[in-house]
Design a protein around this motif. Structure first.
Motif, PDB file in Angstrom:
ATOM      1  N   ASP A 268       0.831  -1.204   0.000  1.00  0.00           N
ATOM      2  CA  ASP A 268       0.000   0.000   0.000  1.00  0.00           C
ATOM      3  C   ASP A 268       0.865   1.254   0.000  1.00  0.00           C
ATOM      4  OD1 ASP A 268      -2.289  -1.535   0.006  1.00  0.00           O
ATOM      5  OD2 ASP A 268      -2.522  -1.480   2.185  1.00  0.00           O
ATOM      6  N   ALA A 269       1.937   1.231   0.788  1.00  0.00           N
ATOM      7  CA  ALA A 269       2.829   2.387   0.817  1.00  0.00           C
ATOM      8  C   ALA A 269       3.506   2.581  -0.537  1.00  0.00           C
ATOM      9  CB  ALA A 269       3.879   2.210   1.911  1.00  0.00           C
ATOM     10  N   LEU A 270       3.875   1.484  -1.181  1.00  0.00           N
ATOM     11  CA  LEU A 270       4.506   1.582  -2.502  1.00  0.00           C
ATOM     12  C   LEU A 270       3.529   2.089  -3.548  1.00  0.00           C
ATOM     13  CD1 LEU A 270       6.681  -1.658  -2.614  1.00  0.00           C
ATOM     14  CD2 LEU A 270       7.417   0.683  -2.149  1.00  0.00           C
ATOM     15  N   GLN A 271       2.254   1.725  -3.413  1.00  0.00           N
ATOM     16  CA  GLN A 271       1.243   2.240  -4.339  1.00  0.00           C
ATOM     17  C   GLN A 271       1.192   3.761  -4.272  1.00  0.00           C
ATOM     18  OE1 GLN A 271      -0.635   0.802  -6.562  1.00  0.00           O
ATOM     19  NE2 GLN A 271      -0.855  -1.353  -6.072  1.00  0.00           N
ATOM     20  N   ARG A 272       1.151   4.296  -3.063  1.00  0.00           N
ATOM     21  CA  ARG A 272       1.101   5.753  -2.899  1.00  0.00           C
ATOM     22  C   ARG A 272       2.400   6.400  -3.370  1.00  0.00           C
ATOM     23  NH1 ARG A 272      -1.265   3.874   1.930  1.00  0.00           N
ATOM     24  NH2 ARG A 272       0.723   4.145   3.041  1.00  0.00           N
ATOM     25  N   LEU A 273       3.511   5.760  -3.050  1.00  0.00           N
ATOM     26  CA  LEU A 273       4.804   6.313  -3.425  1.00  0.00           C
ATOM     27  C   LEU A 273       4.980   6.355  -4.938  1.00  0.00           C
ATOM     28  CD1 LEU A 273       7.511   7.349  -2.294  1.00  0.00           C
ATOM     29  CD2 LEU A 273       8.333   4.975  -2.357  1.00  0.00           C
ATOM     30  N   SER A 274       4.490   5.351  -5.628  1.00  0.00           N
ATOM     31  CA  SER A 274       4.662   5.296  -7.083  1.00  0.00           C
ATOM     32  C   SER A 274       3.946   6.450  -7.780  1.00  0.00           C
ATOM     33  CB  SER A 274       4.160   3.955  -7.615  1.00  0.00           C
ATOM     34  OG  SER A 274       2.763   3.818  -7.434  1.00  0.00           O
ATOM     35  N   LEU A 275       2.780   6.838  -7.273  1.00  0.00           N
ATOM     36  CA  LEU A 275       2.022   7.919  -7.909  1.00  0.00           C
ATOM     37  C   LEU A 275       2.759   9.248  -7.800  1.00  0.00           C
ATOM     38  CD1 LEU A 275      -1.617   7.028  -6.793  1.00  0.00           C
ATOM     39  CD2 LEU A 275      -0.493   6.547  -8.976  1.00  0.00           C
ATOM     40  N   ASP A 276       3.564   9.399  -6.737  1.00  0.00           N
ATOM     41  CA  ASP A 276       4.337  10.633  -6.564  1.00  0.00           C
ATOM     42  C   ASP A 276       5.717  10.546  -7.212  1.00  0.00           C
ATOM     43  OD1 ASP A 276       2.292  11.802  -5.086  1.00  0.00           O
ATOM     44  OD2 ASP A 276       3.053  11.014  -3.187  1.00  0.00           O
ATOM     45  N   SER A 277       6.241   9.337  -7.360  1.00  0.00           N
ATOM     46  CA  SER A 277       7.628   9.178  -7.809  1.00  0.00           C
ATOM     47  C   SER A 277       7.768   8.958  -9.306  1.00  0.00           C
ATOM     48  CB  SER A 277       8.278   7.993  -7.077  1.00  0.00           C
ATOM     49  OG  SER A 277       8.273   8.194  -5.679  1.00  0.00           O
ATOM     50  N   ARG A 278       6.783   8.350  -9.935  1.00  0.00           N
ATOM     51  CA  ARG A 278       6.916   8.020 -11.349  1.00  0.00           C
ATOM     52  C   ARG A 278       6.972   9.278 -12.193  1.00  0.00           C
ATOM     53  NH1 ARG A 278       6.097   2.480 -13.363  1.00  0.00           N
ATOM     54  NH2 ARG A 278       5.741   3.518 -15.338  1.00  0.00           N
ATOM     55  N   LEU A 279       8.126   9.515 -12.803  1.00  0.00           N
ATOM     56  CA  LEU A 279       8.302  10.724 -13.590  1.00  0.00           C
ATOM     57  C   LEU A 279       7.595  10.649 -14.935  1.00  0.00           C
ATOM     58  CD1 LEU A 279      12.012  11.489 -12.725  1.00  0.00           C
ATOM     59  CD2 LEU A 279      10.033  12.903 -12.179  1.00  0.00           C
ATOM     60  N   ASP A 280       7.325   9.424 -15.435  1.00  0.00           N
ATOM     61  CA  ASP A 280       6.551   9.351 -16.674  1.00  0.00           C
ATOM     62  C   ASP A 280       5.115   9.811 -16.426  1.00  0.00           C
ATOM     63  OD1 ASP A 280       6.083   7.165 -15.041  1.00  0.00           O
ATOM     64  OD2 ASP A 280       5.719   5.799 -16.712  1.00  0.00           O
ATOM     65  N   LEU A 281       4.577   9.554 -15.215  1.00  0.00           N
ATOM     66  CA  LEU A 281       3.260  10.083 -14.875  1.00  0.00           C
ATOM     67  C   LEU A 281       3.307  11.604 -14.768  1.00  0.00           C
ATOM     68  CD1 LEU A 281       2.024   7.551 -12.146  1.00  0.00           C
ATOM     69  CD2 LEU A 281       1.564   7.541 -14.598  1.00  0.00           C
ATOM     70  N   ALA A 282       4.369  12.111 -14.142  1.00  0.00           N
ATOM     71  CA  ALA A 282       4.516  13.569 -14.034  1.00  0.00           C
ATOM     72  C   ALA A 282       4.631  14.203 -15.414  1.00  0.00           C
ATOM     73  CB  ALA A 282       5.745  13.904 -13.191  1.00  0.00           C
ATOM     74  N   SER A 283       5.335  13.529 -16.324  1.00  0.00           N
ATOM     75  CA  SER A 283       5.472  14.050 -17.681  1.00  0.00           C
ATOM     76  C   SER A 283       4.116  14.118 -18.385  1.00  0.00           C
ATOM     77  CB  SER A 283       6.433  13.170 -18.476  1.00  0.00           C
ATOM     78  OG  SER A 283       6.460  13.545 -19.835  1.00  0.00           O
ATOM     79  N   LEU A 284       3.326  13.070 -18.256  1.00  0.00           N
ATOM     80  CA  LEU A 284       2.005  13.074 -18.890  1.00  0.00           C
ATOM     81  C   LEU A 284       1.107  14.143 -18.280  1.00  0.00           C
ATOM     82  CD1 LEU A 284       1.378   9.243 -19.277  1.00  0.00           C
ATOM     83  CD2 LEU A 284       1.661  10.912 -21.122  1.00  0.00           C
ATOM     84  N   ARG A 285       1.216  14.359 -16.970  1.00  0.00           N
ATOM     85  CA  ARG A 285       0.424  15.424 -16.341  1.00  0.00           C
ATOM     86  C   ARG A 285       0.855  16.788 -16.878  1.00  0.00           C
ATOM     87  NH1 ARG A 285       1.909  12.522 -11.421  1.00  0.00           N
ATOM     88  NH2 ARG A 285       0.245  11.051 -10.865  1.00  0.00           N
TER      89      ARG A 285
END
Length: 481
Positions: A268-285
């Motif tokens: 669960d902690a990794l799920q939350r961490l991935s949403l903040d850490s994944r730079l490909d998600l940040a790029s798409l945003r």
């Protein structure tokens, strides 16, 4: 020269101020410093050296650790340079978006067929694209957002490469340990086969029993050859990821995996961490926000076509001179900009859908990766605390029975062979655990928080294969955590 002649001081001052306000410089170092900061925040420091060859040679002189392999890859792998080069395109877009379009100069010279007319009619003009100036703030915002997304993409690719190198290092180390184990088992089985040949020649065992020992030795040799081939393949894969050629492949491995960690990260902690850490998600945003802003601008300006402001100087046939401003305006009679607006809206929908799909992929990949880590850890623990001790007890008891001639030597050798297989299974489970962790870090988009824990090394294959005393049971696995 023509610019000063044709324009009045007021027009000169206006266009000069616009030109100065539009001057944009190329982004510093193409954003490499920001990329380095992003990766550092996620646990990956980029190598800081200008002497790549000297750094590489120094690193390769010592046994290769996982961190050293990552540093070499980030320094030498051409994929890093390829991704960094792409920053140049985005930086150029920022530069171009912040500058006025070059003015357009026009000239014409007309002569008359009237013989009494002297001279010629000369027209000189200069014009500036006003739409470029009007949309410059929006274009600059879009280019800067795209540049930010490009930096995030490069940092994401860097982190992805680091995780793949780490996984390749664990695979190479595990393959080397397994190869050593299989080779030792093959040697033991070969000794058993040679002994069976002497027993057969002395008439102490049947031909079938002797053939079974020979076949077992052949099988063990084939397993050893396969394990060594796998070790060579994993070394080659790691060598390529580090950006080294075949002539640089003579490095040695720090060939000893660590025991699984005592505490792994919560899914669960990794799920939350991935949403903040994944730079490909940040790029798409970032791209989605930029396209949304551009869509809003396109809707408000869809009726604006080409607009040019300028000045013209005309010298007539009689020598008189006329000067004045000019305006060229595209009339939206046939094309109202609907297609351009629809295309941008489609791009926005596409980017938002890609972002939603990526979030789903990350969520499921984190869940699967955490499960694979837990499964490999459970297997390793079962080998370490249950099967390996059981096999060692069997060998110890078989040794006693053989000493009292209650069983034959081949039964003892078989028990030892099965112990080697248990050691090999344990090493495979530990290797799978660490490669699964590296893959999980790749999915999360950063080094896992649990990596800060100290890890104890596993048993060295040399200790297992060449113990201080002849009884395998003296190797106590109970003290490894």
């Amino acid at each position: 020269m023509y610019f000063e002649i044709l324009l009045s001081p007021r027009w000169q001052a206006l266009l000069l101020s616009l030109s100065l306000s539009a001057c944009a410089s190329m982004p510093s170092d193409w954003g490499r410093a920001e990329v380095a900061q992003m990766t550092a925040e996620r646990g990956r420091e980029l190598p800081k050296t200008a002497e790549a060859q000297a750094f590489t040679e120094r690193i390769l002189r010592a046994p290769l650790t996982a961190e050293a392999a990552v540093q070499l890859a980030l320094l030498n792998n051409p994929a890093v340079r390829l991704e960094t080069a792409r920053l140049g395109f985005a930086a150029a877009e920022v530069y171009d978006a912040g500058r006025l379009a070059n003015p357009v100069f026009s000239a014409s010279r007309l002569t008359s067929d009237d013989a009494s007319t002297r001279g010629a009619q000369v027209n000189l003009g200069i014009a500036v694209n006003f739409v470029n100036l009007l949309l410059m703030p929006a274009n600059t915002r879009f280019a800067e957002a795209q540049f930010e997304a490009a930096k995030q993409d490069v940092a994401a690719a860097t982190l992805d490469l680091a995780a793949r190198v780490e996984a390749a290092w664990f695979a190479a180390v595990g393959a080397e340990q397994l190869a050593q184990m299989r080779e030792a088992a093959a040697q033991a089985q070969a000794a058993s086969a040679n002994l069976s040949q002497r027993f057969f020649e002395a008439g102490n065992i049947t031909r079938r029993a002797q053939a079974m020992e020979q076949a077992a030795a052949s099988r063990a040799r084939l397993d050893a050859l396969s394990a060594r081939a796998e070790a060579v393949a994993t070394r080659s894969a790691l060598n390529r990821l580090m950006g080294l050629d075949a002539g640089q492949s003579s490095w040695t491995l720090d060939a000893r995996l660590a025991e699984p960690l005592a505490d792994d990260d919560s899914p669960d902690a990794l799920q939350r961490l991935s949403l903040d850490s994944r730079l490909d998600l940040a790029s798409l945003r970032s791209r989605a926000r930029a396209i949304a802003d551009r869509y809003g601008v396109a809707r408000r300006t869809r009726l604006i076509g080409g607009v040019e402001l300028g000045a013209e100087r005309e010298r007539e046939f009689d020598g008189s001179v006329n000067t004045g401003p000019t305006l060229a305006l595209e009339l939206p009679l046939f094309n109202w900009g609907g297609g351009r607006t629809a295309a941008i809206k489609a791009a926005l929908d596409e980017t938002e859908a890609e972002l939603d799909a990526r979030v789903l992929d990350v969520s499921n990949a984190v869940h699967l990766g955490a499960a694979q880590v837990a499964a490999a850890k459970a297997r390793a623990e079962q080998y370490r605390s249950v099967l390996v001790p059981q096999r060692e007890v069997i060998v110890a008891e078989a040794q006693k029975e053989q000493n009292f001639m209650l069983i034959g030597i081949f039964e003892l050798i078989l028990a030892q062979q099965q112990t080697y297989d248990a050691y090999a299974g344990y090493i495979e489970a530990v290797r799978d655990y660490w490669t699964a962790r590296a893959d999980l870090a790749r999915v999360v988009g950063r080094r896992l928080p649990s990596s800060a824990q100290a890890a104890e090394p596993t048993l060295d294959p040399a200790d297992l294969l060449h113990p201080d005393d002849p009884a395998p049971a003296t190797h106590d696995h109970g003290g490894h955590h």
